[in-house]
Each structure stands twice: as C-alpha cells, then as structure tokens.
Design a protein around this motif. Sequence first.
Motif, PDB file in Angstrom:
ATOM      1  N   GLY A 175       0.801  -1.375   0.132  1.00 15.54           N
ATOM      2  CA  GLY A 175      -0.090  -0.219   0.142  1.00 15.54           C
ATOM      3  C   GLY A 175       0.925   1.203   0.087  1.00 15.54           C
ATOM      4  N   SER A 176       1.972   1.240  -0.807  1.00 11.00           N
ATOM      5  CA  SER A 176       2.831   2.593  -0.615  1.00 11.00           C
ATOM      6  C   SER A 176       2.216   3.589  -1.285  1.00 11.00           C
ATOM      7  CB  SER A 176       4.120   2.177  -1.638  1.00 11.00           C
ATOM      8  OG  SER A 176       3.961   1.960  -2.951  1.00 11.00           O
ATOM      9  N   ASP A 177       1.219   3.674  -2.054  1.00  6.39           N
ATOM     10  CA  ASP A 177       0.164   4.536  -2.662  1.00  6.39           C
ATOM     11  C   ASP A 177      -0.089   5.676  -1.638  1.00  6.39           C
ATOM     12  OD1 ASP A 177       1.039   3.980  -5.077  1.00  6.39           O
ATOM     13  OD2 ASP A 177      -1.092   3.361  -5.790  1.00  6.39           O
ATOM     14  N   TRP A 178      -0.385   5.027  -0.412  1.00  3.55           N
ATOM     15  CA  TRP A 178      -1.038   5.821   0.483  1.00  3.55           C
ATOM     16  C   TRP A 178      -0.578   5.708   2.116  1.00  3.55           C
ATOM     17  CZ3 TRP A 178      -3.743   2.114  -1.577  1.00  3.55           C
ATOM     18  CH2 TRP A 178      -4.397   0.843  -0.758  1.00  3.55           C
ATOM     19  N   ARG A 179       0.436   4.817   2.213  1.00  4.87           N
ATOM     20  CA  ARG A 179       0.948   4.430   3.743  1.00  4.87           C
ATOM     21  C   ARG A 179       2.648   4.318   3.275  1.00  4.87           C
ATOM     22  NH1 ARG A 179      -3.171   2.247   7.633  1.00  4.87           N
ATOM     23  NH2 ARG A 179      -1.311   1.975   8.882  1.00  4.87           N
ATOM     24  N   ASP A 180       3.061   4.223   4.456  1.00  4.10           N
ATOM     25  CA  ASP A 180       4.865   4.102   4.544  1.00  4.10           C
ATOM     26  C   ASP A 180       4.941   2.939   5.641  1.00  4.10           C
ATOM     27  OD1 ASP A 180       5.130   6.005   2.737  1.00  4.10           O
ATOM     28  OD2 ASP A 180       5.439   7.600   4.164  1.00  4.10           O
ATOM     29  N   ASP A 181       4.030   2.432   6.427  1.00  2.00           N
ATOM     30  CA  ASP A 181       4.391   1.762   7.498  1.00  2.00           C
ATOM     31  C   ASP A 181       4.114  -0.037   6.881  1.00  2.00           C
ATOM     32  OD1 ASP A 181       1.499   2.265   7.032  1.00  2.00           O
ATOM     33  OD2 ASP A 181       1.129   1.381   9.271  1.00  2.00           O
ATOM     34  N   TYR A 182       5.052  -0.365   6.251  1.00  2.00           N
ATOM     35  CA  TYR A 182       4.874  -1.780   5.683  1.00  2.00           C
ATOM     36  C   TYR A 182       5.383  -2.841   6.346  1.00  2.00           C
ATOM     37  CZ  TYR A 182       5.715   1.803   1.953  1.00  2.00           C
ATOM     38  OH  TYR A 182       5.423   2.982   1.214  1.00  2.00           O
ATOM     39  N   ARG A 183       5.993  -2.533   7.518  1.00  2.00           N
ATOM     40  CA  ARG A 183       6.540  -3.542   8.560  1.00  2.00           C
ATOM     41  C   ARG A 183       6.327  -3.023   9.644  1.00  2.00           C
ATOM     42  NH1 ARG A 183      12.913  -5.577   8.878  1.00  2.00           N
ATOM     43  NH2 ARG A 183      13.015  -3.314   9.325  1.00  2.00           N
ATOM     44  N   HIS A 184       5.671  -3.814  10.652  1.00  2.00           N
ATOM     45  CA  HIS A 184       5.328  -3.636  11.904  1.00  2.00           C
ATOM     46  C   HIS A 184       5.950  -4.898  12.890  1.00  2.00           C
ATOM     47  CE1 HIS A 184       2.161  -0.838  11.125  1.00  2.00           C
ATOM     48  NE2 HIS A 184       2.152  -1.501   9.846  1.00  2.00           N
ATOM     49  N   VAL A 185       6.839  -4.444  13.755  1.00  2.00           N
ATOM     50  CA  VAL A 185       7.743  -5.423  14.519  1.00  2.00           C
ATOM     51  C   VAL A 185       7.148  -5.034  16.032  1.00  2.00           C
ATOM     52  CG1 VAL A 185       9.927  -5.914  15.273  1.00  2.00           C
ATOM     53  CG2 VAL A 185       9.626  -5.429  12.910  1.00  2.00           C
ATOM     54  N   SER A 186       7.041  -6.268  16.740  1.00  2.00           N
ATOM     55  CA  SER A 186       6.392  -6.389  18.126  1.00  2.00           C
ATOM     56  C   SER A 186       7.036  -7.481  18.777  1.00  2.00           C
ATOM     57  CB  SER A 186       4.991  -6.452  18.213  1.00  2.00           C
ATOM     58  OG  SER A 186       4.566  -7.644  17.554  1.00  2.00           O
ATOM     59  N   ASN A 187       7.211  -7.237  20.045  1.00  2.00           N
ATOM     60  CA  ASN A 187       7.873  -8.349  20.964  1.00  2.00           C
ATOM     61  C   ASN A 187       6.780  -8.692  22.086  1.00  2.00           C
ATOM     62  OD1 ASN A 187      10.292  -6.374  19.891  1.00  2.00           O
ATOM     63  ND2 ASN A 187      10.837  -8.377  19.907  1.00  2.00           N
ATOM     64  N   PRO A 188       5.853  -9.365  21.590  1.00  2.00           N
ATOM     65  CA  PRO A 188       4.927  -9.854  22.884  1.00  2.00           C
ATOM     66  C   PRO A 188       5.712 -10.736  23.834  1.00  2.00           C
ATOM     67  CG  PRO A 188       4.444 -11.059  20.797  1.00  2.00           C
ATOM     68  CD  PRO A 188       5.477 -10.119  20.569  1.00  2.00           C
ATOM     69  N   SER A 189       5.012 -10.713  25.074  1.00  2.00           N
ATOM     70  CA  SER A 189       5.297 -11.636  25.839  1.00  2.00           C
ATOM     71  C   SER A 189       4.382 -12.615  26.552  1.00  2.00           C
ATOM     72  CB  SER A 189       5.960 -10.766  27.047  1.00  2.00           C
ATOM     73  OG  SER A 189       5.173 -10.348  27.900  1.00  2.00           O
ATOM     74  N   GLY A 190       4.619 -13.703  26.971  1.00  2.00           N
ATOM     75  CA  GLY A 190       3.538 -14.793  27.529  1.00  2.00           C
ATOM     76  C   GLY A 190       2.652 -15.182  26.409  1.00  2.00           C
ATOM     77  N   GLY A 231       7.041 -14.072  -7.950  1.00  2.00           N
ATOM     78  CA  GLY A 231       7.981 -13.150  -8.885  1.00  2.00           C
ATOM     79  C   GLY A 231       8.209 -11.940  -8.140  1.00  2.00           C
ATOM     80  N   PRO A 232       8.861 -10.958  -9.027  1.00  2.00           N
ATOM     81  CA  PRO A 232       9.097  -9.528  -8.192  1.00  2.00           C
ATOM     82  C   PRO A 232       7.805  -8.968  -7.861  1.00  2.00           C
ATOM     83  CG  PRO A 232       9.688  -9.746 -10.546  1.00  2.00           C
ATOM     84  CD  PRO A 232       9.423 -10.953 -10.177  1.00  2.00           C
ATOM     85  N   SER A 233       7.763  -7.801  -7.199  1.00  2.00           N
ATOM     86  CA  SER A 233       6.500  -7.008  -6.777  1.00  2.00           C
ATOM     87  C   SER A 233       6.964  -5.581  -7.102  1.00  2.00           C
ATOM     88  CB  SER A 233       6.357  -7.125  -5.436  1.00  2.00           C
ATOM     89  OG  SER A 233       6.072  -8.328  -4.867  1.00  2.00           O
ATOM     90  N   TRP A 234       6.085  -4.879  -8.232  1.00  2.00           N
ATOM     91  CA  TRP A 234       6.123  -3.357  -8.259  1.00  2.00           C
ATOM     92  C   TRP A 234       5.751  -2.877  -6.966  1.00  2.00           C
ATOM     93  CZ3 TRP A 234       8.855  -0.505 -11.006  1.00  2.00           C
ATOM     94  CH2 TRP A 234       8.832   0.952 -10.710  1.00  2.00           C
ATOM     95  N   PHE A 235       6.402  -2.207  -6.339  1.00  2.00           N
ATOM     96  CA  PHE A 235       6.272  -2.008  -4.838  1.00  2.00           C
ATOM     97  C   PHE A 235       5.927  -0.321  -4.436  1.00  2.00           C
ATOM     98  CE2 PHE A 235       7.382  -1.320  -0.258  1.00  2.00           C
ATOM     99  CZ  PHE A 235       6.279  -2.333   0.224  1.00  2.00           C
ATOM    100  N   ASP A 236       6.423   0.267  -5.314  1.00  2.00           N
ATOM    101  CA  ASP A 236       6.381   1.815  -4.981  1.00  2.00           C
ATOM    102  C   ASP A 236       6.190   2.884  -6.335  1.00  2.00           C
ATOM    103  OD1 ASP A 236       6.569   4.517  -3.879  1.00  2.00           O
ATOM    104  OD2 ASP A 236       8.127   3.712  -2.397  1.00  2.00           O
ATOM    105  N   ASN A 237       5.111   3.630  -6.286  1.00  2.00           N
ATOM    106  CA  ASN A 237       4.661   4.591  -7.260  1.00  2.00           C
ATOM    107  C   ASN A 237       5.218   5.812  -7.046  1.00  2.00           C
ATOM    108  OD1 ASN A 237       3.585   2.899  -8.970  1.00  2.00           O
ATOM    109  ND2 ASN A 237       1.513   2.985  -8.260  1.00  2.00           N
ATOM    110  N   GLY A 238       6.040   5.916  -6.017  1.00  2.00           N
ATOM    111  CA  GLY A 238       6.653   7.234  -5.774  1.00  2.00           C
ATOM    112  C   GLY A 238       5.908   8.549  -4.957  1.00  2.00           C
ATOM    113  N   HIS A 239       4.836   7.689  -4.488  1.00  2.00           N
ATOM    114  CA  HIS A 239       3.912   8.732  -3.672  1.00  2.00           C
ATOM    115  C   HIS A 239       4.563   9.080  -2.252  1.00  2.00           C
ATOM    116  CE1 HIS A 239       0.137   7.338  -5.966  1.00  2.00           C
ATOM    117  NE2 HIS A 239       1.144   7.886  -6.938  1.00  2.00           N
ATOM    118  N   LEU A 240       4.577  10.130  -1.969  1.00  2.00           N
ATOM    119  CA  LEU A 240       5.256  10.551  -0.614  1.00  2.00           C
ATOM    120  C   LEU A 240       4.257  10.964   0.312  1.00  2.00           C
ATOM    121  CD1 LEU A 240       8.142  12.616  -2.275  1.00  2.00           C
ATOM    122  CD2 LEU A 240       8.113   9.973  -1.548  1.00  2.00           C
ATOM    123  N   HIS A 241       4.552  10.624   1.536  1.00  2.00           N
ATOM    124  CA  HIS A 241       3.518  11.310   2.604  1.00  2.00           C
ATOM    125  C   HIS A 241       4.577  11.841   3.579  1.00  2.00           C
ATOM    126  CE1 HIS A 241       2.088   7.046   0.799  1.00  2.00           C
ATOM    127  NE2 HIS A 241       1.404   7.962   0.329  1.00  2.00           N
ATOM    128  N   GLY A 242       5.245  12.754   3.346  1.00  2.00           N
ATOM    129  CA  GLY A 242       6.071  13.669   4.248  1.00  2.00           C
ATOM    130  C   GLY A 242       7.559  13.410   4.163  1.00  2.00           C
TER     131      GLY A 242
END
Length: 731
Positions: free
Chosen positions: A194-209, A538-549
Amino acid sequence: MRAHLIAAIGAGLPLTAALVGPLPVPMQLSDGGVSAAVTATAAELSDGRIARRWSLGADGSVETMSLSGPGHAQWAAAGPDFQLNLDGIVTSSASGWSLISLTPRQPAGQPGRPASGRGAALRFRYALVSPAVGAVGVELDRMVALHPGSAVIETTSTLVNNGPVPVRVSAYSLDQIVAGDPSLPAEVQAYNGGSDWRDDYRHVSNPSGAFDTEGEVVRFGADAGFFFVSQRRGGAMSRAGRDGDGRSWIGVDWARDLFDFGPLQDSPPDYNRLENPAYPAPIRARVLPPFGTLDLGTSYLGVYAGGAQQAASAFAQDFVAADEPAFARSVGLNTFHPWGHGAGMSDANLRTQVDAAAALGLESFMLDDQWQGGAGGESGDWRFDPARFPDSDGDGVPDFVAYLHGKGLRLGLWMSPLEFNGASQTYAAHPDWACAPVGDASAQIKDDAGLGVWDATNAAFQDYIIAVVDRLVRDDDVGEFKFDFMTWVDCAPHDYADYEDAFVSIVRRMQQRHPDVTFELDETNDQRSWPFESAQLGPSWFDNGHLHGSGNVAKILHDVWSAAPWIPAWSLGIGAFDGTLRDPYAGVHGVDFLLPLAMLTHVTFWTDLTTLTPDQRAETAWWVQWYRAHRDELGPTVYELTSDDPIDGASWAVWQPWNGAAGYVFAFRQSGGPDALSLQVHDLGADSDYAVTDVRTGTAYGVFTGRQLAGGLSVTLPKSSAVVLSVQPVR
C-alpha cells in the motif's frame, strides 16, 4: 486406501476402527543429504541442520516429539502438529483426525524453481473422524518437505472433501509445535503493502507470555531458537501466536477480516482493509465445497543459531532456492513515469528511449498501461493500440516491438488481467465472465484502463486469460508481465479468498507454460498478495513514488529497510532516477548513490533516459555493467547492518548482501548521522582473511580477519553519499 475409507463409511463402521492399521514400514527416502524415514511408531525428517521427529499413535494420532537444530539444541516438547476449526469444532492431529497413510517422497517440483524438487518429504494423509463435525469423507493432506542444506521445513496443507456436505473452515494453524521453553522471547513481523497511501509496511512487536497477533513471521528465542513464516498474505486474518501451555504457531483466522475496499479507499488516512467489528463472530470463513479441495497455504518452520538475523538468513536461503522463481534479475525501464497515459506513450516518442536503454546496457523495456487499445484491443482484449503502436507492414507485430527486439531488448507488458474496459469486445461476447454484480457496476466507472472485474474463479475466463498470455509470448516475444489492479472481491458463490486463490493458480499455470517469463505483481495497494504469496510468484512492483511527508530517496531506502532481511530485497520494483537526480543527489555523485540503491531492488528505470548528461550516462553504464556481472552474488541473504528507519532522511542505511562465503556491503549516508560507522559484518569465518575493496574506485580498505570484521568495519562517508564494498575471502 480412499476406496477402503468410503466403503467403511457406507457400511456404517466406526471411522477409527476402519482407518487405523499397520503402516507398510519401515520406509526411507534420501536425496542430497536429506532423509525422510517412517517406522511403525515414528517418523523423522532431517538433514544435519534441522531434524523433526513425530510419534504415530495406534489410534491414528500424530504429535511432534522433537525439533532440533545447530548443536542439537532441542526446541520442542510433545504436542499436536496443527489445529483446525471446522464448523466451529476445534480439531488437531491428536484429536478429531486419524492418520490413514504416511509415505516418504520427493518434494513437488515447481517451474522456474530449480531446487524445489530436491530433498525429501513426508506426506501425511488424515481422515476426519470427529463425530461433532457433520461431514464424512473429509481428508487432510500435509506435505512436509526439506531441501538439501536447508534449516527450514516447509509444510503445505490441503483439505479434500469426498462427500456431499460443505465444511466451514474459520481458523487454523498452518504449523505448530509446543515449545520446550514457553518463556522464550518472541518477535513478530507483520507486513502490508500500500505504498500509494502509507509508509508503514513492516510492523515489529515483541509480545510476551501468551499472544495472538497479526503477523507473517514469528521468531522464538534470542541468539538461537526457532521461527515460523506464513505464505499467506498480510492482513488481519494472518496470525502468529503462543498459548499459555507453550503451543507456538503460525496460521490464519479468516473471521477477523470482513471486506477489501480495493481502490475505493486509497487516500490517507483511509485504508482498504475493513476488519470484522463483530469478531469473534465468524462473518467470514473459508468453505470446503462438496467433492472439492481447499488449499490452506504453506508455512515454514526453521531453526537458527548465531544471532537473530541468522533466522532470516536461514529462511531466505531456503525460500530463494526452492520457492521464489528464478526470474531474470534484469535491468529494465518502465514507461509509466514520465509518459503515463499521455501522447508520449507511443512508437514515435519511445524509440529514442530504446536507443538510450540499449546504449546504457539495459536488458528489458516495459510498456505500461495504454499499450493496449482501439477496437478489439482494450483492457480485456489485450491487443496493441494501432494508433500508438502501428503495424505498418501488417505482419502482426507492431513496428515498435520489432525495433525493440532489433536492439537486443526484452519486451515487457503491463496488464490488469482481472479487470476489463467496458468497451472490451471480450466482455461484450462473454458478459457471464464478469463478477456479478460488482464487476458490471465497476465497469461503468470512467477510467482509461477500465475497472470492470472478471470472475477469476470462472474456468472459461481462466483459460481465456492464459491463452492471451500464450499469444503475447508467442507473437510478441514478451519476457515479462506486470500484473496490476488486483482487488479481491466476492463473486457468489465464491468469496474474496477463493478469488485470490484463483488468481494465484492462474499465474502458476502461466509459469508452468512459460517458465522463462517473469510475472511481476503490483503491490502498491494493500490487500493484494504482499509479502510472501507475492514473492512466491515473482518480483513486486512496490512503490509508485507517492510521498507522505518523506523525501524521494528516503522513501526508497525505507522500502528496502522494510523488506530486509526476511523478504528478498531484489524482488522490490522501485523507480530508479524517478525525480531523484537532483540536489543533494545531482550529477554523477547522485548516480553513485542512486544506482547502488537500485541494485538492491528489481532494477527499473522510471525516467526519460535522454535527459541524462554525458557524464551521468557514462557513470550509469558503468554501474549497469557492474551489476550485470555481479548480480548473482547479491544474496540470497541481505543482512541489515543498521537498525534505524532511514525514512527520516538523515540516518545511515547499510545492508550486506551475502552469498555463502563472500558478498558486499552497501552503505548509504543521508543528511545526518556521524561521519563514520563501525559495521559488524555477518557470516564470516573467524580465522579466515577477507579483502575489503571499494568496487567503484578499486581502493583497498585492507585485509581483515573474520573476527575483526565481525567486531566492526569502519566506514566513513560524506553526507548524501554511498559506497559499495566487496568482501572477498583471500585464497
């Protein structure tokens, strides 16, 4: 065995009594150092890097008994292999299912994936015996494979219905073990495109229990441990978790997802995912149809030691060798920027680009949207627009295509294979192929390409679109396709997940017929196939160059940072020189920053090549030739040597593409950070010597032991500059 099962059902015999019996044992198969062995009471799959052992109960139950890795570390206690929620009833390999056969065999070979058929596998076939589920004749087929030299076991699960009653499948684990130590630290990676409207492509968390969270990767352990990866795409339904008793798993919970808005919501802060607000009420579930099959997906279970990034390295080595197609990592140009749908998208304008591309050493030239058109050629018909790309001699091949091939370039074509223009003659002839009523309604939306939606589950349509690709490959020698505009929709009686699976099966059929053709998926909108389902194709066309800041260059660095180290960075399609050859990356200096960055991705120029200065052309040609000579050395592992997200426009970003015993360090400094960094290089022989050299200038940094480089390689860079260093063992 299946005939025996059906006969037993018909006779009214208890299923457990009908199914349980002695297995024809012992059995063993070995290939490439991998062994799959079965006895009357146990089974094992091993290769010296990983070993998994199962117990086989007299009642048909199956449990994983052990999982060991480097140093014979033991990670698993006894517990079921999987868990499936069928019609609201929770079943597992130890409850509700009975093993009916277990055989060693070769892994299934896949086109364009040379190592996929090597190694050994175990095929577990189960019959559903739970009286609480009102269906008979249901089987589960689990193919568990290990490839030579791998520390990763792949499991593909398929449900088979030999009966007349449908079964709802709302949630399941693709694979699981009961951890020997349920207190191990956990790290979860959840991905979205969703690079056309977001920049957060990877969310890393460290849950416990105990936890149950969205994710496609989960790692348990610190410097050593085990991990799971799910092939299913990112979304609320993709889950990773651990129960209070230590059951650790990767799987899917379809009830969490509700709707995909596709392109109807594509502007921040909107998002095209709509989660189920009534969860846990299962509004959505997969359906195993009568006398049909349902592919549940593929998972990966691996072990690692030597640091957290060794988990990603183990996965990448297996995935690239056996699952990702060996597509051409070519240097190409795509016409969408700057020509788009304008008059410049034509034979008359683009020949100068072909000349420039050939002079620079490019290998492919992709015509994006609007190569198609005219009567009988619109999206859905897929023929060249004679106004833009005439065929003056009437030989069936547009003049531009002949010119391009004459310059030694491969042709690439953009397509939206699941959508059509309302003026399409194919749609007029086959309105029943449309996804009713959604596809007919969306066809009325004004758009150059067309937004009508086909029913991807329709067998006649599937045969048609495959025949279109056959024709384009045969007549125009197309070497790469870029597939765009995928939106998963409900086409009754099929739901959006059936639609998604149908599209994947279409692409796999195309690959079977054309193993040397590259199929690239556009992932610039979310809720498509990112990450691992897409990378499997195969490969992924990933970014159309839309910037969000952010800035253009920082965004590209961020894209690579989001993928590495778990997702092969070279599978990302990102526009090179797309508005980036300007201060502080202007001139030859800019080329020396931007092209090394592009070489970490699926190299695609998105620019008017004739605007490059003579010095920029010369520098570009040098890097293109270097990449073509060394691209096979840039992986399969890409280590991260810096941790900060470079989207801030200031941070350093450094990666280490590594291929066995040698590789490179790609270092980029933006506008901030210290003048020098000490970089800890991975995967070295401690007492071996390595020569470190600047590949562009030939400057020798020196000869170092692996122990010294692991302790830190000092790299100094001015602001807004980059360097590529070769790290080669001294023979």
